[in-house]
Structure formats: C-alpha cells, structure tokens
Design a protein around this motif. Structure first.
Motif, PDB file in Angstrom:
ATOM      1  N   PHE A  32       0.823  -1.202   0.000  1.00 39.51           N
ATOM      2  CA  PHE A  32       0.000   0.000   0.000  1.00 39.51           C
ATOM      3  C   PHE A  32       0.862   1.259   0.000  1.00 39.51           C
ATOM      4  CE2 PHE A  32      -4.568  -0.777   0.716  1.00 39.51           C
ATOM      5  CZ  PHE A  32      -4.548  -2.169   0.709  1.00 39.51           C
ATOM      6  N   ASP A  33       0.411   2.267  -0.747  1.00 34.44           N
ATOM      7  CA  ASP A  33       0.924   3.611  -0.569  1.00 34.44           C
ATOM      8  C   ASP A  33       0.279   4.171   0.694  1.00 34.44           C
ATOM      9  OD1 ASP A  33       0.940   4.626  -4.092  1.00 34.44           O
ATOM     10  OD2 ASP A  33       2.229   3.276  -2.939  1.00 34.44           O
ATOM     11  N   MET A  34       1.079   4.825   1.513  1.00 33.93           N
ATOM     12  CA  MET A  34       0.576   5.401   2.759  1.00 33.93           C
ATOM     13  C   MET A  34       0.754   6.914   2.737  1.00 33.93           C
ATOM     14  SD  MET A  34      -0.497   2.738   4.334  1.00 33.93           S
ATOM     15  CE  MET A  34      -0.925   3.530   5.897  1.00 33.93           C
ATOM     16  N   ALA A  35      -0.142   7.600   3.394  1.00 33.59           N
ATOM     17  CA  ALA A  35      -0.077   9.065   3.362  1.00 33.59           C
ATOM     18  C   ALA A  35      -0.668   9.658   4.630  1.00 33.59           C
ATOM     19  CB  ALA A  35      -0.829   9.599   2.148  1.00 33.59           C
ATOM     20  N   TRP A  36      -0.325  10.898   4.851  1.00 32.73           N
ATOM     21  CA  TRP A  36      -0.936  11.723   5.896  1.00 32.73           C
ATOM     22  C   TRP A  36      -1.631  12.897   5.215  1.00 32.73           C
ATOM     23  CZ3 TRP A  36      -1.301  10.443  10.939  1.00 32.73           C
ATOM     24  CH2 TRP A  36      -0.451   9.445  11.433  1.00 32.73           C
ATOM     25  N   TYR A  37      -2.859  13.103   5.594  1.00 32.45           N
ATOM     26  CA  TYR A  37      -3.627  14.262   5.167  1.00 32.45           C
ATOM     27  C   TYR A  37      -3.974  15.073   6.416  1.00 32.45           C
ATOM     28  CZ  TYR A  37      -4.537  12.294   0.501  1.00 32.45           C
ATOM     29  OH  TYR A  37      -4.419  11.808  -0.775  1.00 32.45           O
ATOM     30  N   ARG A  38      -4.402  16.295   6.195  1.00 37.38           N
ATOM     31  CA  ARG A  38      -4.880  17.099   7.320  1.00 37.38           C
ATOM     32  C   ARG A  38      -6.047  17.961   6.878  1.00 37.38           C
ATOM     33  NH1 ARG A  38       0.299  21.218   8.056  1.00 37.38           N
ATOM     34  NH2 ARG A  38      -0.067  22.489   6.196  1.00 37.38           N
ATOM     35  N   GLN A  39      -6.867  18.295   7.865  1.00 39.61           N
ATOM     36  CA  GLN A  39      -8.003  19.164   7.600  1.00 39.61           C
ATOM     37  C   GLN A  39      -8.138  20.158   8.736  1.00 39.61           C
ATOM     38  OE1 GLN A  39     -11.742  17.153   6.843  1.00 39.61           O
ATOM     39  NE2 GLN A  39     -12.527  18.924   5.757  1.00 39.61           N
ATOM     40  N   ALA A  49       1.801  14.457   3.209  1.00 38.66           N
ATOM     41  CA  ALA A  49       2.958  13.677   2.767  1.00 38.66           C
ATOM     42  C   ALA A  49       2.498  12.287   2.362  1.00 38.66           C
ATOM     43  CB  ALA A  49       4.000  13.572   3.876  1.00 38.66           C
ATOM     44  N   ARG A  50       3.198  11.721   1.399  1.00 34.90           N
ATOM     45  CA  ARG A  50       2.898  10.371   0.925  1.00 34.90           C
ATOM     46  C   ARG A  50       4.183   9.588   0.792  1.00 34.90           C
ATOM     47  NH1 ARG A  50      -1.406   8.474  -1.374  1.00 34.90           N
ATOM     48  NH2 ARG A  50      -2.222  10.521  -1.943  1.00 34.90           N
ATOM     49  N   ILE A  51       4.102   8.304   1.093  1.00 32.37           N
ATOM     50  CA  ILE A  51       5.226   7.391   0.849  1.00 32.37           C
ATOM     51  C   ILE A  51       4.686   6.176   0.120  1.00 32.37           C
ATOM     52  CG2 ILE A  51       5.015   6.339   3.162  1.00 32.37           C
ATOM     53  CD1 ILE A  51       8.137   6.050   3.074  1.00 32.37           C
ATOM     54  N   THR A  52       5.279   5.864  -1.017  1.00 33.09           N
ATOM     55  CA  THR A  52       4.786   4.761  -1.825  1.00 33.09           C
ATOM     56  C   THR A  52       5.237   3.417  -1.251  1.00 33.09           C
ATOM     57  OG1 THR A  52       6.716   4.640  -3.277  1.00 33.09           O
ATOM     58  CG2 THR A  52       4.992   6.233  -3.852  1.00 33.09           C
ATOM     59  N   ASP A  53       4.715   2.354  -1.845  1.00 35.59           N
ATOM     60  CA  ASP A  53       5.142   1.022  -1.404  1.00 35.59           C
ATOM     61  C   ASP A  53       6.631   0.834  -1.631  1.00 35.59           C
ATOM     62  OD1 ASP A  53       3.980  -0.987  -4.242  1.00 35.59           O
ATOM     63  OD2 ASP A  53       4.880   0.998  -4.152  1.00 35.59           O
ATOM     64  N   GLY A  54       7.178   1.554  -2.602  1.00 33.62           N
ATOM     65  CA  GLY A  54       8.602   1.463  -2.893  1.00 33.62           C
ATOM     66  C   GLY A  54       9.457   2.434  -2.093  1.00 33.62           C
ATOM     67  N   GLY A  55       8.820   3.261  -1.273  1.00 40.00           N
ATOM     68  CA  GLY A  55       9.575   4.157  -0.415  1.00 40.00           C
ATOM     69  C   GLY A  55       9.781   5.564  -0.961  1.00 40.00           C
ATOM     70  N   ARG A  66      10.354  20.396   6.724  1.00 38.34           N
ATOM     71  CA  ARG A  66      10.017  20.390   8.155  1.00 38.34           C
ATOM     72  C   ARG A  66       9.446  19.042   8.605  1.00 38.34           C
ATOM     73  NH1 ARG A  66       5.984  23.527   9.968  1.00 38.34           N
ATOM     74  NH2 ARG A  66       4.848  23.585   7.978  1.00 38.34           N
ATOM     75  N   PHE A  67       8.723  18.374   7.722  1.00 36.21           N
ATOM     76  CA  PHE A  67       8.088  17.099   8.053  1.00 36.21           C
ATOM     77  C   PHE A  67       8.806  15.965   7.321  1.00 36.21           C
ATOM     78  CE2 PHE A  67       3.488  18.754   8.936  1.00 36.21           C
ATOM     79  CZ  PHE A  67       4.011  19.675   9.830  1.00 36.21           C
ATOM     80  N   THR A  68       8.813  14.796   7.948  1.00 38.82           N
ATOM     81  CA  THR A  68       9.395  13.603   7.336  1.00 38.82           C
ATOM     82  C   THR A  68       8.459  12.422   7.535  1.00 38.82           C
ATOM     83  OG1 THR A  68      11.642  14.390   7.790  1.00 38.82           O
ATOM     84  CG2 THR A  68      11.366  12.052   7.262  1.00 38.82           C
ATOM     85  N   ILE A  69       8.094  11.780   6.428  1.00 37.34           N
ATOM     86  CA  ILE A  69       7.253  10.589   6.493  1.00 37.34           C
ATOM     87  C   ILE A  69       8.143   9.361   6.365  1.00 37.34           C
ATOM     88  CG2 ILE A  69       6.778  10.549   3.996  1.00 37.34           C
ATOM     89  CD1 ILE A  69       3.928   9.568   4.701  1.00 37.34           C
ATOM     90  N   SER A  70       7.807   8.322   7.117  1.00 36.65           N
ATOM     91  CA  SER A  70       8.570   7.077   7.047  1.00 36.65           C
ATOM     92  C   SER A  70       7.624   5.913   7.296  1.00 36.65           C
ATOM     93  CB  SER A  70       9.706   7.073   8.071  1.00 36.65           C
ATOM     94  OG  SER A  70       9.195   7.205   9.392  1.00 36.65           O
ATOM     95  N   SER A  79       4.812   6.767   9.970  1.00 39.76           N
ATOM     96  CA  SER A  79       5.005   7.854  10.930  1.00 39.76           C
ATOM     97  C   SER A  79       5.198   9.173  10.203  1.00 39.76           C
ATOM     98  CB  SER A  79       6.219   7.568  11.814  1.00 39.76           C
ATOM     99  OG  SER A  79       6.029   6.397  12.574  1.00 39.76           O
ATOM    100  N   LEU A  80       4.924  10.234  10.912  1.00 39.57           N
ATOM    101  CA  LEU A  80       5.147  11.581  10.393  1.00 39.57           C
ATOM    102  C   LEU A  80       5.856  12.380  11.480  1.00 39.57           C
ATOM    103  CD1 LEU A  80       4.577  13.465   7.952  1.00 39.57           C
ATOM    104  CD2 LEU A  80       2.613  14.328   9.257  1.00 39.57           C
ATOM    105  N   GLN A  81       7.123  12.666  11.251  1.00 39.23           N
ATOM    106  CA  GLN A  81       7.881  13.507  12.168  1.00 39.23           C
ATOM    107  C   GLN A  81       7.684  14.948  11.746  1.00 39.23           C
ATOM    108  OE1 GLN A  81       9.724  12.700  14.951  1.00 39.23           O
ATOM    109  NE2 GLN A  81       9.929  14.918  15.226  1.00 39.23           N
ATOM    110  N   MET A  82       7.178  15.751  12.672  1.00 38.39           N
ATOM    111  CA  MET A  82       6.871  17.143  12.364  1.00 38.39           C
ATOM    112  C   MET A  82       7.728  18.047  13.228  1.00 38.39           C
ATOM    113  SD  MET A  82       2.704  16.893  12.088  1.00 38.39           S
ATOM    114  CE  MET A  82       2.481  16.580  13.825  1.00 38.39           C
ATOM    115  N   ASN A  83       8.590  18.807  12.578  1.00 41.91           N
ATOM    116  CA  ASN A  83       9.475  19.740  13.265  1.00 41.91           C
ATOM    117  C   ASN A  83       9.133  21.171  12.883  1.00 41.91           C
ATOM    118  OD1 ASN A  83      10.897  17.511  14.346  1.00 41.91           O
ATOM    119  ND2 ASN A  83      12.262  17.460  12.573  1.00 41.91           N
ATOM    120  N   SER A  84       9.632  22.099  13.676  1.00 43.45           N
ATOM    121  CA  SER A  84       9.423  23.524  13.406  1.00 43.45           C
ATOM    122  C   SER A  84       7.949  23.822  13.142  1.00 43.45           C
ATOM    123  CB  SER A  84      10.275  23.965  12.208  1.00 43.45           C
ATOM    124  OG  SER A  84      11.635  23.711  12.454  1.00 43.45           O
ATOM    125  N   LEU A  85       7.105  23.309  14.006  1.00 43.72           N
ATOM    126  CA  LEU A  85       5.667  23.454  13.806  1.00 43.72           C
ATOM    127  C   LEU A  85       5.228  24.911  13.886  1.00 43.72           C
ATOM    128  CD1 LEU A  85       4.572  20.290  15.744  1.00 43.72           C
ATOM    129  CD2 LEU A  85       3.888  20.830  13.399  1.00 43.72           C
TER     130      LEU A  85
END
Length: 115
Positions: A32-39, A49-55, A66-70, A79-85
């Motif tokens: 699966f491709d995985m992602a974070w959305y916000r509203q 942010a999105r990360i595909t099955d291949g990374g 500022r953000f890193t998805i892994s 996970s979503l690392q969020m810095n400098s919010l």
C-alpha cells in the motif's frame, strides 16, 4: 477488516515537534501507498505527505523540509515527524492507505500548535 489507528497528536508550542504514528491492520501493508492528510477548520482536506510502497516520498510545499514521512513494513506502521511546527499546521491529521481502487482512512488525530 482494515483498520488504521493514529496516535501522537496533541498540543505543542510554535517551533516545537510532534511525531504521529499510524498502525495498520487487516491489509498487506507493504503493497500500500501510505499518506498523511490534514483538515483544518473551514478548509478542505489536503495531502501532507505520501510514501509509496517502494519508499518514494512526496510532500506538500508547506511542510517540505520540516516534516518527514517514514514507514516500517515489519511493524505495519507509518510515521510523520513534524518539526518547526507553526500555528498554521493546526488541524486534524488523518492516516490514509491506498492501493488501486482500495482506500482507507483512520479516524484522525488532533494537532494544535499554539502561537
């Protein structure tokens, strides 16, 4: 039954950091491709942010740098690392899993950044 369960939201001061996690079950996570959305209130849901099955990763311009998805396929977690919010990062953050026509959402976790 597919389940996505987010955790890690909360209240943080501007300039601070938070780490969101999403635990998946009921799916072959690695394909699966995985992602974070916000509203945010009064706004449409947007891709963070999105990360595909291949990374491969993709970020919204507003969070790039500022953000890193892994992902951890063994633990079935993204996970979503969020810095400098910033205050404008305040929103409900949703975990998303997508493969072909199959798409699932988590229940969301609130992130509030105080000015």
């Amino acid at each position: 039954q597919v389940q996505l369960v987010e955790s890690g939201g909360g209240l943080v001061q501007s300039g601070g950091s938070l780490r969101l996690s999403c635990a998946a079950s009921g799916i072959i996570f690695s394909v699966f491709d995985m992602a974070w959305y916000r509203q945010a209130p009064g706004k449409e849901r947007e891709l963070v942010a999105r990360i595909t099955d291949g990374g491969r990763t993709k970020y919204a311009d507003s969070v790039n740098g500022r953000f890193t998805i892994s992902r951890d396929n063994a633990k079935k977690m993204v996970s979503l690392q969020m810095n400098s919010l910033k205050a404008e990062d305040t929103a409900v953050y949703y975990c998303n899993a997508r493969r072909l026509v199959l798409e699932r959402w988590g229940q969301g976790t609130q992130v509030t950044v105080s000015p």
